[in-house]
Design an enzyme around this catalytic site. Structure first.
Site, PDB file in Angstrom:
ATOM      1  N   THR A  19       0.829  -1.208   0.000  1.00 52.37           N
ATOM      2  CA  THR A  19       0.000   0.000   0.000  1.00 52.37           C
ATOM      3  C   THR A  19       0.858   1.251   0.000  1.00 52.37           C
ATOM      4  O   THR A  19       0.483   2.272  -0.576  1.00 52.37           O
ATOM      5  CB  THR A  19      -0.895  -0.005   1.262  1.00 52.37           C
ATOM      6  OG1 THR A  19      -1.732  -1.141   1.193  1.00 52.37           O
ATOM      7  CG2 THR A  19      -1.748   1.242   1.359  1.00 52.37           C
ATOM      8  N   SER A  64       1.424  -7.393  -0.856  1.00 51.41           N
ATOM      9  CA  SER A  64       2.109  -8.416  -0.050  1.00 51.41           C
ATOM     10  C   SER A  64       1.241  -9.629   0.259  1.00 51.41           C
ATOM     11  O   SER A  64       1.749 -10.645   0.729  1.00 51.41           O
ATOM     12  CB  SER A  64       2.693  -7.821   1.233  1.00 51.41           C
ATOM     13  OG  SER A  64       1.722  -7.678   2.228  1.00 51.41           O
ATOM     14  N   THR A  97       1.551  -4.343   4.467  1.00 52.12           N
ATOM     15  CA  THR A  97       1.353  -4.703   5.873  1.00 52.12           C
ATOM     16  C   THR A  97       0.859  -6.141   6.052  1.00 52.12           C
ATOM     17  O   THR A  97       1.048  -6.737   7.111  1.00 52.12           O
ATOM     18  CB  THR A  97       0.309  -3.767   6.523  1.00 52.12           C
ATOM     19  OG1 THR A  97      -0.888  -3.809   5.738  1.00 52.12           O
ATOM     20  CG2 THR A  97       0.816  -2.353   6.623  1.00 52.12           C
ATOM     21  N   ASP A  98       0.188  -6.689   5.012  1.00 54.00           N
ATOM     22  CA  ASP A  98      -0.531  -7.952   5.194  1.00 54.00           C
ATOM     23  C   ASP A  98       0.361  -9.138   5.555  1.00 54.00           C
ATOM     24  O   ASP A  98      -0.050 -10.002   6.333  1.00 54.00           O
ATOM     25  CB  ASP A  98      -1.371  -8.273   3.947  1.00 54.00           C
ATOM     26  CG  ASP A  98      -2.560  -7.325   3.811  1.00 54.00           C
ATOM     27  OD1 ASP A  98      -2.873  -6.615   4.790  1.00 54.00           O
ATOM     28  OD2 ASP A  98      -3.160  -7.287   2.723  1.00 54.00           O
TER      29      ASP A  98
HETATM   30  N1  ASP Z   1      -2.673  -5.472   0.639  1.00 58.15           N
HETATM   31  C1  ASP Z   1      -1.620  -4.549   0.984  1.00 58.15           C
HETATM   32  C2  ASP Z   1      -0.312  -5.298   1.082  1.00 58.15           C
HETATM   33  O1  ASP Z   1      -0.111  -5.972   2.060  1.00 58.15           O
HETATM   34  C3  ASP Z   1      -1.915  -3.925   2.260  1.00 58.15           C
HETATM   35  C4  ASP Z   1      -0.832  -3.050   2.767  1.00 58.15           C
HETATM   36  O2  ASP Z   1       0.181  -2.831   2.147  1.00 58.15           O
HETATM   37  O3  ASP Z   1      -1.006  -2.573   3.836  1.00 58.15           O
HETATM   38  O4  ASP Z   1       0.538  -5.150   0.224  1.00 58.15           O
END
Ligand code: ASP
Length: 334
Positions: A19, A64, A97-98
């Site tokens: 993100t 991610s 973050t995932d």
């Molecule tokens: N779906 C995104 C990822 O993990 C969420 C994020 O980056 O926070 O790449």
């Protein structure tokens, strides 16, 4: 003035997507964006503290949730090469973050670095009205450069002003900017105006064992890493999922390990437990990890399936996979 201040500090920023590199069509949209669009060089523009030179490298560009072993292998490789250079003070990795906690745990296990390797992220895309990524990157660079604390080491996570260690950190919130927590252990510290207020020890690392694992991680093609699956125990659970996984082994897609995401202190539904024991009997390595967000499994006498202590199911899976990799490298006993 130390030598580093005389020559300046150098930090490598490795981009993997997420993100933090996401773009939405409107600045007011914090969730309807496409992750992994902005390059890492653009993400760090104008964020270097005085006296710190940033070098950038794009190792991947993905959401991610789609993280895979090939990217982990490249990250392990690139980090170990950069860390070996005496004029590199530390590394920052921008990441979604995932699965951030999984990558962090993997890297701590294979690098146990004496320099800081700092993963950072964002909960809002780069195009947001008030993106959180730039401050997180700035804080991460302060930590990785040694500016925030010259003793910084290990694989660390920086998000919303808090510094976490790779072993304890978990994503605990779907939306809040401060989405990570270290449970019982608590964060390692807080970044305040570029300086670290440390409240507990740095992650402890065993370099000798990390080097052995890294050697295997580098040598084994990522499509041949052990297959370890996670099966959840819950009310009304059935062992049929495990039986089906074991049947796939018979069909040529070998199951090497199994993590049971267990309830409470590692308890498992009796139907799942029976199937897990059958799998163990058939040679599959089985480990129980608790689904509880805090605490650890306290060992009980006569346990028939070993436990992963305080590791969450996703981290227990990585731990088991790395264990199986090094085990398979051992000479066959005669
Ligand atoms: N779906 C995104 C990822 O993990 C969420 C994020 O980056 O926070 O790449």
């Amino acid at each position: 003035m130390d030598n580093k201040s005389v020559r300046g500090r150098r930090v490598v920023v490795i981009g993997t997507g997420g993100t933090i590199a996401g773009r939405a069509t409107s600045a007011l949209d914090n969730i309807g964006y496409s992750a992994a669009e902005v390059g890492v060089a653009e993400l760090v523009q104008d964020l270097a503290p005085d006296g710190v030179t940033l070098l950038t490298e794009q190792v991947a560009q993905l959401d991610s949730k789609d993280m895979d072993f090939g990217v982990w292998q490249s990250l392990a490789e690139r980090c170990s090469e950069w860390l070996a250079l005496p004029d590199i003070d530390g590394i920052v990795i921008t990441h979604g973050t995932d699965t951030l906690e999984e990558t962090a745990y993997f890297l701590q296990s294979v690098l146990a670095p004496e320099k800081p390797v700092v993963l950072t992220c964002a909960m809002r895309p780069a195009t947001a009205l008030a993106p959180d990524g730039p401050q997180n990157v700035r804080d991460a660079v302060c930590l990785a450069s040694g500016n925030a604390d010259s003793a910084a080491r290990g694989v660390l996570i920086v998000c919303a002003g808090r510094v976490h260690g790779a072993f304890d950190v978990q994503k605990v919130h779907t939306y809040r900017l401060d989405a990570f927590d270290s449970g019982d252990a608590g964060p390692i510290g807080h970044i305040e105006e570029g300086m670290l207020r440390r409240v507990r020890e740095w992650p402890a690392g065993d370099r000798a064992s990390a080097d052995r694992v890294l050697e295997r991680v580098r040598a084994l093609p990522s499509d041949r890493w052990p297959r370890v699956e996670i099966v959840t125990s819950h009310a009304g659970a059935s062992g049929r999922v495990i039986d089906a996984l074991c049947a796939s082994t018979a069909a040529g897609d070998a199951l090497d390990g199994l993590v049971i995401a267990a309830t409470g202190n590692g308890s498992i539904h009796r139907s799942v437990e029976a199937a897990a024991l059958r799998a163990q009997e058939a040679g599959v390595a089985v480990v129980r990890a608790t689904k509880c967000v805090e605490g650890r499994i306290l060992p009980v006498v006569n346990a028939t399936l070993r436990d992963a202590g305080k590791l969450t199911p996703v981290k227990a899976r990585i731990s088991l996979m790395l264990e199986l990799m090094t085990r398979s490298a051992a000479p066959t006993p005669r």
